[in-house]
Design an enzyme around this catalytic site. Structure first.
Site, PDB file in Angstrom:
ATOM      1  N   CYS A 165      62.546  -0.686  54.352  1.00 51.24           N
ATOM      2  CA  CYS A 165      63.263  -1.963  54.308  1.00 51.24           C
ATOM      3  C   CYS A 165      64.762  -1.856  54.557  1.00 51.24           C
ATOM      4  O   CYS A 165      65.455  -2.877  54.578  1.00 51.24           O
ATOM      5  CB  CYS A 165      62.989  -2.657  52.980  1.00 51.24           C
ATOM      6  SG  CYS A 165      61.225  -2.850  52.653  1.00 51.24           S
ATOM      7  N   HIS A 298      69.752  -7.488  48.092  1.00 47.37           N
ATOM      8  CA  HIS A 298      68.408  -7.148  48.582  1.00 47.37           C
ATOM      9  C   HIS A 298      67.398  -8.077  47.908  1.00 47.37           C
ATOM     10  O   HIS A 298      66.526  -8.617  48.578  1.00 47.37           O
ATOM     11  CB  HIS A 298      68.112  -5.685  48.301  1.00 47.37           C
ATOM     12  CG  HIS A 298      66.832  -5.210  48.909  1.00 47.37           C
ATOM     13  ND1 HIS A 298      66.574  -5.275  50.260  1.00 47.37           N
ATOM     14  CD2 HIS A 298      65.711  -4.678  48.343  1.00 47.37           C
ATOM     15  CE1 HIS A 298      65.372  -4.791  50.512  1.00 47.37           C
ATOM     16  NE2 HIS A 298      64.822  -4.427  49.360  1.00 47.37           N
ATOM     17  N   HIS A 333      60.282 -11.458  52.522  1.00 42.17           N
ATOM     18  CA  HIS A 333      60.835 -10.112  52.701  1.00 42.17           C
ATOM     19  C   HIS A 333      60.367  -9.592  54.058  1.00 42.17           C
ATOM     20  O   HIS A 333      59.205  -9.240  54.227  1.00 42.17           O
ATOM     21  CB  HIS A 333      60.373  -9.196  51.573  1.00 42.17           C
ATOM     22  CG  HIS A 333      61.050  -7.858  51.574  1.00 42.17           C
ATOM     23  ND1 HIS A 333      61.983  -7.490  52.510  1.00 42.17           N
ATOM     24  CD2 HIS A 333      60.921  -6.781  50.736  1.00 42.17           C
ATOM     25  CE1 HIS A 333      62.392  -6.255  52.275  1.00 42.17           C
ATOM     26  NE2 HIS A 333      61.766  -5.814  51.189  1.00 42.17           N
TER      27      HIS A 333
END
Length: 612
Positions: A165, A298, A333
């Site tokens: 990620c 995040h 996400h």
């Protein structure tokens, strides 16, 4: 040297370009909902899908309708085209090759899923009768980047970063370093990731997906929602941008990458990796924490991430915390693409003077941060954007407004922020007296050699590892011992396929058993940077950590990055490795395509050192 951003392109669940994404952000409109295009049985899991089918994407890109392209590659093409046009590099794209031929134009893309959507769609036919094997040639992360580069025909070089990620954020970091070193004139950097059965079910096996819309930093948060999309930015030195009279939208004034070195899927209680990444980014930018006007966190919505990131933010900012929000309640996400998608969102917020809302927040955490519900009329001079990946690969980017450029070097840093860098150490000298030497090298080419792993780790630990995990750890520990290096300053890894044994096992399980009770171990070890993070965790190495996956050129890119870092003087010893494996099934499928003599395992590790 100032790194200017002169163009951006984006596609996500909340829009197909900057204008539509901006509209959704300003209106607080989430793109998360029931899936329509991914053929999964898990309709109880909301996702952030791009609202175009594969056929619509293919048509809008004017791609050959008789050919199939992965959704990952097509979304990447769409956003790259926007970014190039936004930077004034092309009108209709056709003259790009001749227009840019004298320049070094590099594409750096972050992805993990790559062509998995096509591979899983045709996997049964591939193994049954060899049907659709051509898609196996476009499966890997590096193959997807090649397809995107070939589509435009203007790139003189390209590479792929796969650090889960944080991939897209690390793509921007590499791009900035290449520009500073004079290895590129223009860089297009970002990431792209499509939803797939593979990673939807993989994340589900970890039990971290929410059945409602995610609620980052909320006390009642229950997990994340997966999303998809792509975003790329055009980067060049300020001097180059001014020479071609390009509009400068902002500057990438600072960045940092660190490894949490704690766990393959969990973040540490004190958020050490996140803390180090943010501190390095601030120091490079020449900023105090109080200079940051907004943090795009995040903020995945999982209990562990939000708690750990809260601690890291409080360590950096203390009681003077700027507005913080996670925009994953809008997009979901988007994993490997999240760093660049959220970077573009930060630039939109800077230019239009607002703070994006942290959707879903209702209940404050007892000991965490309180995120922003959004605000208008804000002057955002400097914005911090966080991207944290599996294996504790943590990256932070600082974006600064154009008018703040001249003020950066006037800021005096607190003494306690001066860890191991000085502002001048972030420059890449055009020439250097530093020589780079190889201290030691170890190569593993046979499974028989893996028994030596018992000299370094306990048998119970070894039994939990696949062949490539053992080989990469063994070659790395051996070479460090030979070189007399206890812990390197950085770990840079190359791999074409990653732990293919685990990826294949998960694909086979989906095929034979459906989307139920899949192995979390196979998913966890299928991510490409599992190899590098496993080494870092073993060594307790918090330094720079990145993984390149550019087919046969993976090792060369790992070495190229290592040379960049050693030239800068910021690092003295770097562990570089390239690790790959194949399975009997994979070798048999490739043999049908005329590709023979693939090794079952190949692991090489070396220690490089800079000497003045």
């Amino acid at each position: 040297m100032n790194i200017a951003i002169t163009g951006e392109g984006i596609i996500s669940a909340i829009g197909y370009d900057k204008a539509t994404v901006l509209e959704s952000l300003r209106e607080g409109r989430s793109g998360i909902g029931e899936m329509h295009y991914l053929p999964s049985t898990h309709h109880e899991l909301p996702v952030g899908e791009v609202k175009w089918s594969d056929e619509e994407l293919q048509s809008r890109l004017s791609l050959d309708p008789s050919s199939k392209f992965s959704r990952t590659a097509m979304m990447g093409m769409w956003s790259i085209r926007q970014a190039l046009e936004d930077a004034g590099l092309s009108g209709d794209l056709s003259p790009l090759s001749s227009h840019l031929s004298p320049l070094k134009v590099v594409l750096i893309s972050g992805t993990t899923v790559a062509g998995m959507d096509l591979s899983e769609r045709y996997f049964a036919e591939m193994i049954a009768d060899g049907g659709h094997l051509e898609y196996l040639l476009d499966h890997s992360c590096g193959d997807n980047t090649r397809l995107m580069a070939d589509h435009f025909g203007c790139f003189t070089d390209y590479t792929t970063i796969s650090t889960a990620c944080s991939s897209a954020a690390n793509a921007l970091i590499l791009g900035a370093n290449m520009l500073k070193a004079g290895e590129a004139d223009i860089v297009v950097a970002g990431g792209t990731e499509a939803l797939s059965l593979f990673h939807l079910n993989g994340f589900n096996s970890l039990m971290i997906l929410d059945k409602e819309r995610c609620r980052p930093f909320d006390d009642k948060r229950a997990g994340l929602n997966l999303g998809e999309g792509a975003a790329y930015v055009v980067m060049e030195t300020e001097e180059h941008a001014l020479q071609r009279q390009a509009p400068i939208h902002a500057y990438l004034s600072g960045y940092g990458n660190a490894c949490d070195a704690f766990h393959q899927t969990a973040s540490s209680d004190n958020g050490e990796g996140a803390y180090l990444a943010m501190c390095e980014a601030l120091e490079m930018a020449g900023l105090q924490p109080s200079d940051i006007d907004y943090v795009n966190a995040h903020g995945t919505g999982t209990p562990n991430n939000d708690q750990s990131e809260s601690v890291a933010l409080q360590r950096v900012f203390g009681s003077d915390l700027p507005p913080v929000s996670s925009t994953k309640g809008f997009t979901g996400h988007t994993t490997s693409a999240s760093g660049s998608i959220e970077a573009v969102i930060c630039l939109l917020a800077m230019h239009h003077g607002f703070i994006p809302a942290n959707l879903g927040f209702t209940h404050p955490m007892s000991d965490g941060i309180v995120p922003s519900i959004g605000a208008d009329g804000c002057q955002l001079r400097h914005v911090l954007c966080n991207s944290f990946g599996f294996g504790g690969n943590d990256s932070s980017l600082v974006f600064s407004r154009k008018e703040e450029r001249g003020k950066r070097n006037e800021i005096s840093l607190r003494q306690d922020q001066r860890q191991k860098y000085s502002p001048s150490s972030f420059l890449f000298p055009p020439s250097s007296n530093n020589s780079i030497i190889e201290l030691s090298r170890v190569e593993i080419t046979s499974e028989d050699q893996l028994s030596e792993i018992r000299d370094y780790i306990k048998p119970m630990e070894a039994r939990r590892m696949g062949k490539l995990m053992k080989a990469s750890l063994l070659s790395s520990l051996k070479v460090l011992k030979q070189a007399g290096v206890e812990c390197p300053d950085a770990i840079i890894t190359g791999t074409a396929l990653g732990c293919w044994e685990n990826s294949e096992a998960l694909l086979m399980q989906i095929l034979e058993e459906g989307e139920v009770m899949l192995s979390p171990t196979n998913f966890m070890q299928s991510t490409h940077n599992t190899i590098s993070s496993n080494i870092a965790i073993r060594l307790g190495c918090h330094g720079y950590n990145v993984t390149y996956t550019q087919s046969d050129d993976s090792l060369e890119w790992a070495l190229r990055d290592a040379r960049l870092l050693l030239r800068s003087g910021r690092y003295k010893t770097i562990l570089v490795g390239c690790h790959d494996e194949t399975t009997p099934l994979y070798r048999s499928l490739m043999a049908r395509l005329g590709i023979h003599d693939l090794p079952a395992i190949h692991s090489i590790a070396m220690v490089l050192r800079s000497e003045e």
